[in-house]
Design a protein around this motif. Structure first.
Motif: not given
Ligand code: EAX
Length: 326
Positions: A47-48, A261-262, A267-277
């Motif tokens: 994404a960066f 960077a934002a 994008a990273t936070r969205e991927e973290v959330s997906r992996l948490e699920r």
């Protein structure tokens, strides 16, 4: 003839491209992180790259270096300071060694959930901490995310701190984390991430702790049988830039880096959330025994002294401000 036309077109095409290249030589930006190319950090790195190349209209090109090929996180942060690395996505693990103010974020059980942690990092306090990086030869571009950390090991199921007694646990090179694991009765061994897989494989350490994201991205099930969802600490990540590169840029150019960077953090936070699920099921499918219903009370109690040691060294102000914002 047609053939000749094609040839002429091809030659003039090459010449035009060559001239364009000379007029606007793109600046190559080296971006490093410790995780695999399938990780949430790579999602952030992609994404960066996409954003910076688009915003700068090709003035900057980004080359990604994954899996610690530019070194461990401490080494890469040093690389930013001396200008051998341009951008790094890193956990805050070793950051306190450079910017002690960031240690507050590494306190165990500081945040209860993702919303709370993200809200603090997105607050004025988060911005202030990003700016602090500037006092230590680093440029804080954005808070990104690694995730809540859990304990894995090769020996036994862990449900209480007593179960972790004597366990040799790799920690990050972070004084707060080492202290917390010592208080829990484990034997903390600080180590750079790129050395970890081999250390687990060879039995130099019995266990390690990392978020679901990292456990998935690193195939830790190959060397760890047990996972306890302790969620003992939230692990922020940060997108850092090198002052050697960024101080020489115009405000507009620096703005592109901040915007990229934002986008990376988002994008990273969205991927973290997906992996948490989805991540725990994946780990179970790969043979890990997952202990989900952990009573965190005794863990919280066990690590309390880490708070006292932290506040005696750095005072209570930062901690209070984080707690108020959360
Ligand atoms: O930032 O060192 C670690 O365990 C980190 O969580 C990993 O390198 C990702």
């Amino acid at each position: 003839t047609l053939k000749r036309h094609v040839l002429v077109a091809a030659i003039s095409g090459v010449a035009t491209a060559g001239m364009a290249l000379q007029a606007h030589a793109a600046t190559e930006v080296n971006l490093g992180h410790t995780l695999s190319s399938t990780s949430h950090y790579s999602v952030g790195a992609d994404a960066f790259k996409e954003a910076l190349e688009r915003l700068s209209d090709g003035e900057f090109t980004v080359t990604e270096h994954t899996s610690g090929s530019l070194g461990g996180e401490r080494e890469m942060i040093e690389g930013l300071q001396i200008g051998t690395v341009d951008v790094v996505i890193t956990s805050t693990g070793p950051l306190g060694n450079f910017v002690p103010e960031s240690y507050v974020l590494d306190l165990p059980f500081l945040f209860e959930n993702y919303d709370q942690a993200r809200c603090v990092l997105d607050s004025e306090l988060g911005d202030e901490l990003l700016e602090k990086m500037g006092e230590h030869d680093l440029v804080g571009l954005a808070w990104s995310e690694n995730g809540f950390r859990h304990l894995t090991n090769s020996q036994r199921e862990i449900a209480t701190p007593a179960d972790a007694e004597g366990l040799r646990v790799r920690t990050m090179e972070n004084a707060v984390h080492q202290e917390a694991f010592r208080q829990m009765g484990a034997r903390p061994t600080p180590m750079a991430f790129p050395e970890l897989f081999t250390a687990l494989q060879q039995g130099t350490v019995d266990g390690q702790e990392n978020p679901i994201t990292v456990i998935v991205a690193t195939n830790f099930w190959e060397v760890q049988d047990y996972l306890s969802l302790t969620g003992h600490v939230y692990s922020p990540a940060i997108v850092l830039g090198s002052p050697i590169l960024l101080d020489g840029l115009s405000d507009e150019e620096r703005g592109w880096f901040i915007e990229a960077a934002a986008a990376s953090a988002q994008a990273t936070r969205e991927e973290v959330s997906r992996l948490e699920r989805e991540g725990v099921a994946l780990l179970e499918e790969n043979g890990m025994t997952v202990k989900t219903d952990i009573d965190i009370g005794p863990f919280q109690e066990a690590v309390q002294p880490a708070y006292e040691i932290f506040t005696s060294e750095y005072g209570t102000e930062m901690l209070e401000r984080v707690q108020e914002t959360a």
